[in-house]
Design a protein around this motif. Structure first.
Motif, short mmCIF file in Angstrom:
data_model
loop_
_atom_site.label_atom_id
_atom_site.label_comp_id
_atom_site.label_asym_id
_atom_site.label_seq_id
_atom_site.Cartn_x
_atom_site.Cartn_y
_atom_site.Cartn_z
N LEU A 1 44.97 44.66 44.40
CA LEU A 1 44.41 46.01 44.43
C LEU A 1 44.05 46.44 45.85
O LEU A 1 44.36 47.56 46.28
N THR A 2 43.38 45.55 46.58
CA THR A 2 43.00 45.90 47.96
C THR A 2 44.22 45.96 48.88
O THR A 2 44.25 46.75 49.82
N TRP A 3 45.23 45.15 48.60
CA TRP A 3 46.48 45.24 49.36
C TRP A 3 47.14 46.59 49.14
O TRP A 3 47.66 47.20 50.08
N LEU A 4 47.12 47.07 47.89
CA LEU A 4 47.77 48.34 47.57
C LEU A 4 47.18 49.48 48.39
O LEU A 4 47.92 50.36 48.86
N VAL A 5 45.86 49.48 48.58
CA VAL A 5 45.22 50.56 49.35
C VAL A 5 45.07 50.21 50.83
O VAL A 5 44.46 50.97 51.59
N GLY A 6 45.61 49.07 51.23
CA GLY A 6 45.63 48.71 52.65
C GLY A 6 44.30 48.29 53.23
O GLY A 6 44.08 48.43 54.43
N LEU A 7 43.40 47.77 52.39
CA LEU A 7 42.07 47.37 52.88
C LEU A 7 42.01 45.86 53.08
O LEU A 7 42.32 45.10 52.17
N PRO A 8 41.59 45.41 54.28
CA PRO A 8 41.51 43.98 54.55
C PRO A 8 40.26 43.34 53.95
O PRO A 8 39.33 42.98 54.66
N SER A 9 40.21 43.22 52.62
CA SER A 9 39.08 42.55 51.98
C SER A 9 39.28 41.04 52.09
O SER A 9 40.34 40.56 52.48
N SER A 10 38.27 40.29 51.70
CA SER A 10 38.29 38.84 51.86
C SER A 10 38.92 38.15 50.66
O SER A 10 38.39 38.23 49.55
N SER A 11 40.03 37.44 50.88
CA SER A 11 40.62 36.63 49.82
C SER A 11 39.69 35.50 49.43
O SER A 11 39.64 35.09 48.26
N SER A 12 38.94 34.99 50.41
CA SER A 12 37.99 33.91 50.14
C SER A 12 36.93 34.36 49.14
O SER A 12 36.65 33.68 48.15
N HIS A 13 36.36 35.54 49.39
CA HIS A 13 35.31 36.03 48.51
C HIS A 13 35.86 36.44 47.15
O HIS A 13 35.14 36.37 46.13
N ALA A 14 37.12 36.88 47.11
CA ALA A 14 37.75 37.16 45.82
C ALA A 14 37.83 35.88 45.00
O ALA A 14 37.56 35.88 43.79
N LEU A 15 38.20 34.79 45.64
CA LEU A 15 38.28 33.50 44.95
C LEU A 15 36.91 33.03 44.50
O LEU A 15 36.72 32.59 43.36
N PHE A 16 35.92 33.12 45.39
CA PHE A 16 34.57 32.69 45.03
C PHE A 16 33.99 33.56 43.91
O PHE A 16 33.34 33.07 42.99
N GLY A 17 34.24 34.88 44.00
CA GLY A 17 33.74 35.78 42.97
C GLY A 17 34.34 35.46 41.61
O GLY A 17 33.63 35.38 40.60
N GLY A 18 35.66 35.26 41.58
CA GLY A 18 36.32 34.91 40.34
C GLY A 18 35.80 33.60 39.77
O GLY A 18 35.58 33.47 38.56
N LEU A 19 35.59 32.63 40.65
CA LEU A 19 35.12 31.31 40.22
C LEU A 19 33.70 31.40 39.66
O LEU A 19 33.39 30.82 38.60
N ILE A 20 32.83 32.11 40.36
CA ILE A 20 31.44 32.24 39.90
C ILE A 20 31.37 33.02 38.58
O ILE A 20 30.68 32.62 37.64
N GLY A 21 32.10 34.13 38.48
CA GLY A 21 32.09 34.92 37.25
C GLY A 21 32.60 34.14 36.06
O GLY A 21 31.99 34.18 34.97
N ALA A 22 33.70 33.41 36.24
CA ALA A 22 34.25 32.64 35.13
C ALA A 22 33.33 31.50 34.73
O ALA A 22 33.16 31.21 33.54
N ALA A 23 32.72 30.83 35.72
CA ALA A 23 31.82 29.71 35.42
C ALA A 23 30.58 30.19 34.68
O ALA A 23 30.11 29.53 33.74
N VAL A 24 30.03 31.32 35.10
CA VAL A 24 28.84 31.85 34.43
C VAL A 24 29.17 32.24 32.99
O VAL A 24 28.39 31.98 32.06
N MET A 25 30.33 32.87 32.78
CA MET A 25 30.73 33.24 31.43
C MET A 25 30.93 32.01 30.55
O MET A 25 30.64 32.02 29.35
N SER A 26 31.39 30.92 31.16
CA SER A 26 31.66 29.70 30.40
C SER A 26 30.40 28.88 30.10
O SER A 26 30.19 28.44 28.98
N ALA A 27 29.57 28.67 31.14
CA ALA A 27 28.45 27.73 30.99
C ALA A 27 27.11 28.27 31.44
O ALA A 27 26.14 27.52 31.47
N GLY A 28 27.03 29.53 31.82
CA GLY A 28 25.76 30.09 32.25
C GLY A 28 25.48 29.88 33.72
O GLY A 28 26.23 29.22 34.44
N TRP A 29 24.37 30.46 34.19
CA TRP A 29 24.03 30.42 35.61
C TRP A 29 23.71 29.02 36.11
O TRP A 29 23.78 28.74 37.31
#
Length: 416
Positions: free
Chosen positions: A95-123
């Motif tokens: 999505l960020t590539w489509l609009v040409g914005l240099p967002s962080s791939s690292s933070h995308a990975l961390f965000g996805g990991l944290i969100g999925a882990a919280v949904m699975s096992a809680g905070w």
């Protein structure tokens, strides 16, 4: 390898797809300024960056260990959680590539990991201390430190060259800076491979741990290191031309001395963080350095409209990718059919984004076209700023008529 199940194989392939998107998403970090200043041709620049990304992947595993055993609790973690996290990260990258914005791939990975882990096992499954010290604090510090370093380096560069007026010397100096810029861009590419390829290594290692193939705390196997390095190199070679355009000419107008200062500053910050095990965002480091270099040249300005959108994307990356990862994990928890639905959504979403990108394609032939006109603030600042360093101001002449003679005939005009 014989213990790898079908689900684990799907997760590994998805991780390598993320690594591929990381490569073309972050090519701009290393080569945008080199391409925009003309130091290297676009295709040559991305080929060089790809090779050095591959080499850099073999230099360290400190960041990989931070991801595979630091951010979330490995005990009881399901392999589906890793899959869901990768889906969130990939979709946000695209999505960020489509609009040409240099967002962080690292933070995308961390965000996805944290969100999925919280949904699975809680905070309780998240190590908050590690997230703060090795993700959030570096995210704030990286662009600031790199930006200040680039600003000071740019000012020093122009100060050292202020007495050079001979045209031949100026051309020779410009060539020297272009050569230095190529070398520093290579260093950023090496640092990018060292830092970013390890994130995928860490994710694959984490998946292997959850699948019982490796014991907790294990280092990435050699085949994981090699496959992650190759995936990010291939993505880099394709070139994220939309983001290269934004980084190279959308933020500010750069000249070879500024490009050299920006690249050197960013590479120093990234390599230092890799050595310390901080999973730093190369995007934020390089973006901060580009803005610092833009402000460091007398009369130089930053396009704050573009910068503002970029800052917003940085702030949204962790929560947005986290929500996507959490949504994907909610579906995978429903069973095999949920995993299949998530896989279909990933393919369909990626295809839709690619089709949208074809409406206004950006490639190596038009990457140096102006990304957008300057905004109101940038135009106003530019109007009251001194001329940029190195700008030759044409000699001003005007014709003033002398007073008329007694006969009523004007005298010959005098040129001042």
């Amino acid at each position: 390898m014989e213990h790898i199940t079908l689900l684990l194989a799907i997760v590994i392939v998805t991780a390598l797809v993320f690594d591929f998107t990381n490569g073309f998403h972050d090519t701009a970090n290393a080569m945008a300024t080199t391409i925009s200043t003309g130091a290297l041709k676009p295709k040559t620049a991305v080929a060089m960056s790809a090779v050095l990304n591959l080499v850099g992947a073999f230099l360290s595993v400190e960041v990989a260990k931070t991801i595979s055993g630091g951010i979330i609790n490995e005990n009881g973690l399901r392999t589906e959680v890793i899959f869901a996290a990768l889906v969130g990260a990939i979709l946000w990258n695209l999505l960020t590539w489509l609009v040409g914005l240099p967002s962080s791939s690292s933070h995308a990975l961390f965000g996805g990991l944290i969100g999925a882990a919280v949904m699975s096992a809680g905070w309780s499954s998240i190590d908050g201390g590690t997230v703060v010290t090795k993700v959030l604090l570096p995210a704030i510090a990286a662009p600031v430190v790199a930006g200040i370093a680039a600003l000071l380096a740019t000012k020093l560069t122009y100060r050292l060259n202020r007495k050079i007026t001979d045209e031949a010397q100026l051309k020779s100096t410009a060539k020297g800076y272009r050569a230095g810029q190529i070398a520093s861009a290579g260093l950023v590419s090496l640092a990018h491979g060292t830092n970013d390829a390890q994130k995928t290594m860490g994710i694959i290692t984490l998946a292997l741990v959850t699948g019982g193939v490796l014991s907790p705390g294990s280092n990435p196997p050699v085949w994981v290191i090699a496959s992650a390095g190759i995936a990010i190199a291939l993505g880099t070679y394709l070139g994220g031309w939309r983001i290269i355009r934004t980084m190279g000419s959308g933020l500010t107008d750069l000249r070879p001395p500024q490009g050299f200062a920006a690249q050197t500053s960013a590479a120093t910050v990234i390599l230092a963080s890799s050595h310390l095990g901080f999973s730093l965002s190369t995007t934020q480091s390089c973006s901060g350095a580009v803005m610092g270099a833009g402000l460091g040249r007398k009369g130089g300005v930053v396009r704050w409209s573009t910068a503002t959108r970029m800052f917003v994307a940085w702030g949204l990356t962790l929560p947005a990718a986290g929500l996507m990862g959490a949504g994907a994990e909610f579906l995978t928890k429903q069973g095999p059919w949920g995993v299949g639905v998530v896989a279909v959504l990933l393919v369909a979403g990626s295809g839709a984004i690619w089709l949208l990108s074809r409406r206004k394609p950006v490639d190596h032939t038009n990457v140096n076209a102006e990304a957008e006109p300057a905004g109101v603030v940038t135009t106003a600042i530019s109007a009251v700023s001194p001329p940029p360093a190195g700008t030759v101001v044409p000699e001003l002449k005007t014709t003033i008529s002398a007073p008329a003679t007694s006969a009523g005939t004007p005298a010959d005009p005098a040129t001042v």
